[in-house]
Design a protein around this motif. Structure first.
Motif, PDB file in Angstrom:
ATOM      1  N   ASP A 116      25.252 -30.643  -4.290  1.00  0.00           N
ATOM      2  CA  ASP A 116      25.428 -29.722  -3.200  1.00  0.00           C
ATOM      3  C   ASP A 116      24.445 -29.892  -1.926  1.00  0.00           C
ATOM      4  OD1 ASP A 116      23.142 -28.769  -4.724  1.00  0.00           O
ATOM      5  OD2 ASP A 116      23.908 -26.997  -4.827  1.00  0.00           O
ATOM      6  N   GLY A 117      23.811 -31.193  -2.348  1.00  0.00           N
ATOM      7  CA  GLY A 117      22.958 -31.478  -1.058  1.00  0.00           C
ATOM      8  C   GLY A 117      21.566 -31.341  -1.058  1.00  0.00           C
ATOM      9  N   TYR A 118      21.114 -30.822  -2.053  1.00  0.00           N
ATOM     10  CA  TYR A 118      19.430 -30.490  -2.157  1.00  0.00           C
ATOM     11  C   TYR A 118      18.869 -31.812  -2.757  1.00  0.00           C
ATOM     12  CZ  TYR A 118      20.019 -25.396  -1.499  1.00  0.00           C
ATOM     13  OH  TYR A 118      20.201 -24.385  -0.793  1.00  0.00           O
ATOM     14  N   TYR A 119      17.625 -32.080  -2.531  1.00  0.00           N
ATOM     15  CA  TYR A 119      16.952 -33.155  -3.136  1.00  0.00           C
ATOM     16  C   TYR A 119      16.115 -32.179  -4.080  1.00  0.00           C
ATOM     17  CZ  TYR A 119      14.187 -37.512  -4.206  1.00  0.00           C
ATOM     18  OH  TYR A 119      13.670 -38.578  -4.892  1.00  0.00           O
ATOM     19  N   GLU A 120      15.932 -32.747  -5.191  1.00  0.00           N
ATOM     20  CA  GLU A 120      15.098 -31.718  -5.994  1.00  0.00           C
ATOM     21  C   GLU A 120      14.733 -32.236  -7.458  1.00  0.00           C
ATOM     22  OE1 GLU A 120      17.860 -28.569  -7.033  1.00  0.00           O
ATOM     23  OE2 GLU A 120      18.408 -29.415  -8.933  1.00  0.00           O
ATOM     24  N   ALA A 121      13.704 -31.494  -7.999  1.00  0.00           N
ATOM     25  CA  ALA A 121      13.449 -31.885  -9.437  1.00  0.00           C
ATOM     26  C   ALA A 121      13.361 -30.547 -10.169  1.00  0.00           C
ATOM     27  CB  ALA A 121      12.159 -32.599  -9.400  1.00  0.00           C
ATOM     28  N   VAL A 122      13.457 -30.572 -11.465  1.00  0.00           N
ATOM     29  CA  VAL A 122      13.483 -29.339 -12.324  1.00  0.00           C
ATOM     30  C   VAL A 122      12.238 -29.496 -13.292  1.00  0.00           C
ATOM     31  CG1 VAL A 122      14.839 -27.673 -13.680  1.00  0.00           C
ATOM     32  CG2 VAL A 122      16.102 -28.938 -11.816  1.00  0.00           C
ATOM     33  N   LEU A 123      11.548 -28.497 -13.156  1.00  0.00           N
ATOM     34  CA  LEU A 123      10.274 -28.607 -14.157  1.00  0.00           C
ATOM     35  C   LEU A 123      10.488 -27.319 -15.209  1.00  0.00           C
ATOM     36  CD1 LEU A 123       7.443 -28.753 -11.683  1.00  0.00           C
ATOM     37  CD2 LEU A 123       8.816 -30.548 -12.733  1.00  0.00           C
TER      38      LEU A 123
END
Length: 148
Positions: A116-123
């Motif tokens: 959906d277009g986000y640049y992310e990491a999940v902690l």
């Protein structure tokens, strides 16, 4: 116009959760509140997002602990899914995810570009709650999708 004032999360280790959010996302904590009748203890964490300088209130997260709130269901469930912190850009997401991983913080996903277009990491925080870190340089089309 209404705005979200703060979000709150139940935790088992109040100081551990406070230290995690302050270490990885900056900000500061108020003094601990303690309700002697219920056993509730809280910290409110404030994160400098520039709103205070503009006459508003910075982003806040309340951490709450109470003796009778002592377990969590396993797996995904209805309700709040995660909290998300925006960093200035992709390099900041990469750097924080790398530092967190090196320090033993579980990094579940990313950094990556989501569908959906986000640049992310999940902690995961010390309590097992999902924390997204996203690059805040996403376009308005990502944040403000038109309804179908």
């Amino acid at each position: 116009m209404p705005r979200i004032d703060h979000a709150a999360i139940w935790v088992a280790d109040l100081e551990g959760a406070r230290d995690f959010y302050l270490r990885w996302f900056g900000g500061h904590a108020n003094g601990q509140y303690h309700n002697l009748r219920t056993g509730l203890r809280t910290y409110i964490l404030s994160f400098d997002d520039g709103a205070h300088a503009a006459g508003g209130r910075d982003t806040r997260l309340e951490l709450m602990s109470r003796p009778d709130v002592d377990s969590r269901p396993e797996g995904e469930m209805l309700g709040w899914a995660h909290i998300s912190f925006a960093l200035p850009d992709r390099a900041s997401v990469d750097h924080l995810a790398e530092r967190a991983r090196a320090a033993g913080v579980p990094v579940l996903d990313g950094p990556r570009q989501t569908g959906d277009g986000y640049y992310e990491a999940v902690l995961l925080d010390p309590e097992g709650n999902r924390v997204e870190i996203v690059a805040g340089d996403y376009t308005d089309e990502v944040a403000e999708r038109l309804g179908v």
